[in-house]
Structures are given as C-alpha cells and as structure tokens.
Design a protein around this motif. Structure first.
Motif, mmCIF file in Angstrom:
data_model
loop_
_atom_site.group_PDB
_atom_site.id
_atom_site.type_symbol
_atom_site.label_atom_id
_atom_site.label_comp_id
_atom_site.label_asym_id
_atom_site.label_seq_id
_atom_site.Cartn_x
_atom_site.Cartn_y
_atom_site.Cartn_z
ATOM 1 N N LEU A 249 22.348 -10.845 -16.315
ATOM 2 C CA LEU A 249 23.584 -11.317 -16.939
ATOM 3 C C LEU A 249 23.473 -11.385 -18.457
ATOM 4 C CD1 LEU A 249 24.870 -14.078 -14.491
ATOM 5 C CD2 LEU A 249 25.721 -11.762 -14.835
ATOM 6 N N HIS A 250 22.269 -11.435 -18.985
ATOM 7 C CA HIS A 250 22.099 -11.381 -20.441
ATOM 8 C C HIS A 250 22.667 -10.072 -20.974
ATOM 9 C CE1 HIS A 250 20.249 -11.511 -24.399
ATOM 10 N NE2 HIS A 250 19.645 -10.354 -24.134
ATOM 11 N N TYR A 251 22.315 -8.970 -20.307
ATOM 12 C CA TYR A 251 22.836 -7.673 -20.727
ATOM 13 C C TYR A 251 24.256 -7.442 -20.217
ATOM 14 C CZ TYR A 251 18.098 -6.374 -22.152
ATOM 15 O OH TYR A 251 16.881 -6.314 -22.772
ATOM 16 N N GLY A 252 24.549 -7.932 -19.023
ATOM 17 C CA GLY A 252 25.846 -7.644 -18.433
ATOM 18 C C GLY A 252 26.980 -8.483 -18.973
ATOM 19 N N LEU A 253 26.678 -9.713 -19.425
ATOM 20 C CA LEU A 253 27.750 -10.621 -19.813
ATOM 21 C C LEU A 253 27.560 -11.208 -21.206
ATOM 22 C CD1 LEU A 253 30.351 -11.890 -18.646
ATOM 23 C CD2 LEU A 253 28.952 -13.813 -17.888
ATOM 24 N N ASP A 254 26.398 -11.803 -21.472
ATOM 25 C CA ASP A 254 26.201 -12.543 -22.721
ATOM 26 C C ASP A 254 26.319 -11.649 -23.944
ATOM 27 O OD1 ASP A 254 25.694 -14.488 -20.878
ATOM 28 O OD2 ASP A 254 23.580 -14.755 -21.363
ATOM 29 N N LEU A 255 25.535 -10.573 -23.971
ATOM 30 C CA LEU A 255 25.577 -9.680 -25.135
ATOM 31 C C LEU A 255 26.935 -9.012 -25.273
ATOM 32 C CD1 LEU A 255 22.081 -7.924 -25.022
ATOM 33 C CD2 LEU A 255 22.833 -9.754 -26.545
ATOM 34 N N TRP A 256 27.538 -8.678 -24.155
ATOM 35 C CA TRP A 256 28.877 -8.073 -24.193
ATOM 36 C C TRP A 256 29.884 -9.019 -24.817
ATOM 37 C CZ3 TRP A 256 32.994 -9.524 -20.648
ATOM 38 C CH2 TRP A 256 34.157 -8.752 -20.779
ATOM 39 N N PHE A 257 29.851 -10.282 -24.419
ATOM 40 C CA PHE A 257 30.800 -11.247 -24.971
ATOM 41 C C PHE A 257 30.557 -11.453 -26.469
ATOM 42 C CE2 PHE A 257 32.343 -15.491 -26.000
ATOM 43 C CZ PHE A 257 33.608 -15.488 -25.428
ATOM 44 N N ALA A 258 29.287 -11.572 -26.864
ATOM 45 C CA ALA A 258 28.960 -11.867 -28.258
ATOM 46 C C ALA A 258 29.197 -10.672 -29.175
ATOM 47 C CB ALA A 258 27.503 -12.324 -28.363
ATOM 48 N N ARG A 259 28.910 -9.444 -28.690
ATOM 49 C CA ARG A 259 28.947 -8.289 -29.578
ATOM 50 C C ARG A 259 30.173 -7.411 -29.414
ATOM 51 N NH1 ARG A 259 22.631 -6.203 -28.972
ATOM 52 N NH2 ARG A 259 21.650 -8.136 -29.738
ATOM 53 N N ALA A 260 30.799 -7.449 -28.226
ATOM 54 C CA ALA A 260 31.944 -6.566 -27.984
ATOM 55 C C ALA A 260 33.251 -7.325 -27.880
ATOM 56 C CB ALA A 260 31.713 -5.755 -26.706
ATOM 57 N N VAL A 261 33.239 -8.497 -27.266
ATOM 58 C CA VAL A 261 34.485 -9.231 -27.048
ATOM 59 C C VAL A 261 34.892 -10.018 -28.297
ATOM 60 C CG1 VAL A 261 35.586 -11.060 -25.714
ATOM 61 C CG2 VAL A 261 34.133 -9.383 -24.560
ATOM 62 N N LYS A 262 34.022 -10.856 -28.797
ATOM 63 C CA LYS A 262 34.394 -11.744 -29.903
ATOM 64 C C LYS A 262 34.857 -11.012 -31.159
ATOM 65 C CE LYS A 262 32.299 -15.609 -30.647
ATOM 66 N NZ LYS A 262 31.277 -16.652 -30.924
ATOM 67 N N PRO A 263 34.216 -9.908 -31.563
ATOM 68 C CA PRO A 263 34.707 -9.213 -32.769
ATOM 69 C C PRO A 263 36.118 -8.657 -32.631
ATOM 70 C CG PRO A 263 32.454 -8.561 -32.274
ATOM 71 C CD PRO A 263 32.938 -9.340 -31.094
ATOM 72 N N ARG A 264 36.608 -8.488 -31.394
ATOM 73 C CA ARG A 264 37.938 -7.918 -31.175
ATOM 74 C C ARG A 264 39.014 -8.987 -30.991
ATOM 75 N NH1 ARG A 264 34.319 -4.293 -28.937
ATOM 76 N NH2 ARG A 264 34.790 -2.068 -29.281
ATOM 77 N N LEU A 265 38.658 -10.236 -31.022
ATOM 78 C CA LEU A 265 39.621 -11.309 -30.797
ATOM 79 C C LEU A 265 40.347 -11.683 -32.086
ATOM 80 C CD1 LEU A 265 37.497 -13.654 -28.484
ATOM 81 C CD2 LEU A 265 39.103 -11.849 -27.818
ATOM 82 N N LYS A 266 41.528 -12.235 -31.917
ATOM 83 C CA LYS A 266 42.303 -12.705 -33.075
ATOM 84 C C LYS A 266 41.843 -14.085 -33.525
ATOM 85 C CE LYS A 266 46.449 -10.197 -31.589
ATOM 86 N NZ LYS A 266 47.886 -10.337 -31.176
ATOM 87 N N GLY A 267 41.390 -14.912 -32.573
ATOM 88 C CA GLY A 267 40.972 -16.266 -32.899
ATOM 89 C C GLY A 267 39.530 -16.525 -32.500
#
Length: 458
Positions: A249-267
């Motif tokens: 889950l570190h590779y499947g979820l955590d890194l994805w959220f920190a590096r791919a999801v958060k930079p694309r969010l408005k808030g």
C-alpha cells in the motif's frame, strides 16, 4: 502491471546491482542497513539472505509471541527452547544450505462481531522465527521510506496515535469533506508477482526474495483438512504479512496520494491510513468527488477493490456542525463528529463506535457469566485487566460517557451473576461496592497522552 511498475520506479535510478556494505563486500550489519536506507533512498540492497545468522534468529526468537498458536503441534515453544542454541544453529545451517522448507499454514476462523469470520493463517514455529528475522531486515529498510500518514504495524506508532493525529488535523485544518474507505478482502487479494516486483525496487537479492515467495505460496490447511495453494494474498496472522501489506500500500496508495493526487487538487488534503483502513480529508467538494471516482481505478491496478459498504464521501465541516447523523464518520473503532464546547466553539469530538461499544459490552457479559465460578482473586484480577484494556484504547478526551457506560454495565453484570453462584444471595450493593474497593477494581481514567503534532499527515 507494467504501467504500475513504471510509475513506481519512475523516481528511482536505474536498477543496477548494489551492495550495502564495504567495498570488500563484507556482510552488512543491521546498523549499516539502517544508515544506508536513511542516507540513500534509491539504494538497492544485496546479500540480505546472508544476514539470517544464528544471532539474528536468536533476536527474532526473543521477539515472537511464545504464547500464540503455532501450526506444528509436535514442536511447541517449550520443547524448542530446551535446546534453543542447537535448534537455531541447525535452522541457520538449513537456511544457508537452501534446505529450509516452509510448512503448511493452518487456517483458523475467528468471529468479527458482525456475524462474519476473519480468516487467520497460523504458521509453524520455525517459519515464525525466520519470518520475524526477515521482518526485522525489511523494517530497517522501509521504515525510512514509509510516509507519515501510515500508522499500521510500525514501531512506535499505534492506532491511538492515528486517532490523535487525525483529530488534530480535523480541528486545526481546513477540512470540509471526508472520504472514508476500506479495501475488500485486502490480505486475500495482494498480487504476489506485483508485490515481489515492488520489493525489487529496494532489494536485489534473489535468495531473500525467494524466501518471501515461499511464504506467499505456502499451502493453507483448512479446518476440514483440505489444502489450498493460494494464487494471491498473504495470510493474516503471518508475522511477515503486516510489513508486506504496508509495502504494497505504500506504493499503491500512499505515494500515489502524496505525489499524484495532492498536486492536482485545488485545495488542501490529507490522508491517514492504518493498514487497509484509511480516511482522506479534502477542503473542497470537487476534490473529494474526483478522488472518490478515481480511487477504484487506482486500486484495480493493484488487484484490489473498495468495500462499498465502508466507502463513502460526506460533508464534514465545523461550519456545518453535526447534530445530524450523516455528519459522522468512523475510523479505528471511534466515531468523529463536531460538537460545541461550553463556550459554543465547535470541537472535534470522539466517541466509541456504537457497534464496537455493543460488541465490547456483550463480550464482557459473556465472560462474566462463564467465569463466575472462579475464585475471587482470579475473577477480579482478570476483570481488572479487561477493564484496563478497554480504558487504554477507548478513554480519550470527550469519550467519558461511553467508557463509564461500559464500566457500569460490567459492574452490574458482576453483581448479577456473582449473586447467582448459589441459591442464596451473596451480596448487597453496599457489600459489593466494598468488595470492589478491596479488590482495587479500576474506575475509568483518561489514558490519552498529549502528543506534539509537529509533522502533518500526507
């Protein structure tokens, strides 16, 4: 799978062989592994299999739970310990000579409290020892890689720490929406090949990875005698399973959220994960909705899917405080909601989740009824330990009503069933309260410690 591995390795350098020791390729010490993992985040470790020496196996032996169940009935911990040094030397020799063989994992089903059963895999004693040794090595490598939002099965981190940190984040952050999620049958659906490829990002030792593959592929002995050879998953109950699950889950979820999801969010956003149970907070509704929609697609790439009954998006804001049922979410046995304090300021409040409360009360009632025949010191000693265990986890600030209710119901059941041990009534309430004082039965007390919240969640 190729896309997943390309994404994971994108921030890594070329997968070239490395050594974690000196230029003379001496056996790497555990301290050296920890230092290398800390200072070189892209390093690939070699010669880890050679670390499985009698010294490390002895350290692993000391860290396993001697009272837990094992799969081989003919080799108990007491028998093994009688000749411990020779047994560990023999085990180390079998590992060195590649003659070590895994045994069948015994399946056992335990009730979850909702009418369902959780399947546990109980390994053999020597499998436990070697798994603990491998876990020690993996922990030294990956503890430096894991993000702050990950709490499950990590040293010096607990579920209560996750509850405390998410409370702080909700109270002082700008969260307006919550996505709570759970993975359906997570431990049963981990992709073996993908997990091993993910391990190769940091480990370049075929023998060490082959050992992990043996445990993943080990046959499972069902209670009815049937042997199952799993294609996916890692048994719950296996000592190495928790850290393998965290790596997955570190590779499947955590890194994805920190590096791919958060930079694309408005808030702003955060995530808090404990094993396969996690909560995400978002400032804006559009961000929460987009994450909720893309999450199943992301998990599908890792052979996982969300549990629909435990996954939802809800409004959760201090400006929309909840006396209403829909503005409450659950996490790690607690329910979180906004409630005004004495000055009228909305504060994050926590209470024991209703299902957990009812289940805990029922377990206590069943134990009291079944154990009322025990001698007083044995009965009340065990009662004290059960009460303290409940307080230690659930008595956080703001949860006094639920904890005192649990205590009150436990005492009432004790009074009821201890008075039924004979045809004559043994106690009146004054005499029974005096007995509780004499036996030093602990009353509820807040056990939540103050934490320094210096690091934000992912």
């Amino acid at each position: 799978m190729v896309k997943v591995l390309t994404e994971v390795c994108s921030s890594q350098r070329k997968l070239a062989p490395d050594t974690a020791g000196s230029d003379q390729r001496k056996q790497t010490s555990l301290w050296g592994i920890a230092q290398t993992a800390r200072n070189k985040p892209h390093h690939r470790f070699r010669d880890l299999y050679r670390l499985l020496t009698p010294k490390l196996l002895l350290q692993a032996w000391r860290r396993i739970n001697k009272s837990s169940a094992i799969a081989d009935d003919d080799m108990t911990t007491e028998v093994y310990q009688e000749n411990l040094e020779d047994n560990l030397m023999d085990l180390a020799e079998r590992l060195k000579g590649k003659r070590y063989r895994t045994k069948l994992v015994r399946r056992q089903y335990i009730p979850k409290g909702d009418g369902k059963f959780r399947p546990l895999g109980i390994p053999a004693l020597e499998d436990k020892i070697v798994q603990r040794a491998v876990s020690i090595v993996l922990e030294l490598i990956y503890e430096k890689d894991f993000l702050e939002c990950s709490y499950g099965y990590r040293p010096k981190r607990s579920a209560k720490d996750a509850v405390s940190d998410i409370t702080f984040q909700l109270q002082y952050g700008v969260t307006g929406y919550i996505v709570e999620a759970d993975i359906k049958g997570f431990f049963d659906n981990i992709d073996h090949d993908l997990l091993l490829r993910l391990l190769e990002v940091r480990i370049n030792d075929k023998a060490f990875l082959g050992l992990i593959r043996k445990w993943l592929k080990a046959g499972i002995l069902e209670p009815d005698g049937m042997v199952i050879h799993p294609e996916t998953g890692t048994p719950q109950g296996g000592i190495v399973s928790p850290i393998l699950a965290n790596i997955y889950l570190h590779y499947g979820l955590d890194l994805w959220f920190a590096r791919a999801v958060k930079p694309r969010l408005k808030g702003r956003a955060f995530m808090c994960r404990y094993a396969d149970d996690w909560v995400c907070g978002f400032q804006f509704a559009d961000d929460a909705r987009r994450f909720y929609e893309v999450l199943p697609k992301r998990l599908a790439r890792f052979n996982l899917e969300v549990e629909p009954s435990k996954t939802q998006t809800l409004r959760f804001s201090r400006f929309n405080p909840s006396r209403r049922k829909q503005n409450v979410f659950g996490f790690l046995g607690f329910e979180f909601y906004w409630w005004p304090d004495r000055s009228g300021t909305n504060r994050i409040t926590r209470r024991t989740a209703r299902k957990k409360q009812l289940a805990a009360v029922q377990r206590m009632k069943d134990w009291i009824k079944k154990s009322r025949h025990l001698r007083k010191h044995e009965f009340f000693g065990t009662l004290n330990r059960k009460l303290l265990g409940h307080y230690n986890y659930y008595y956080v600030r703001g949860n006094s009503r639920a904890v005192w209710s649990f205590y009150g119901q436990a005492i009432e059941q004790c009074f009821k069933w201890l008075n039924r041990r004979s045809q004559r009534k043994s106690y009146t309430w004054p005499r029974f309260k005096a007995l509780l004082d004499f036996m030093n039965i602990r009353v509820p007390k807040v056990t939540e410690k103050k934490r320094r919240h210096t690091v934000a969640l992912c």
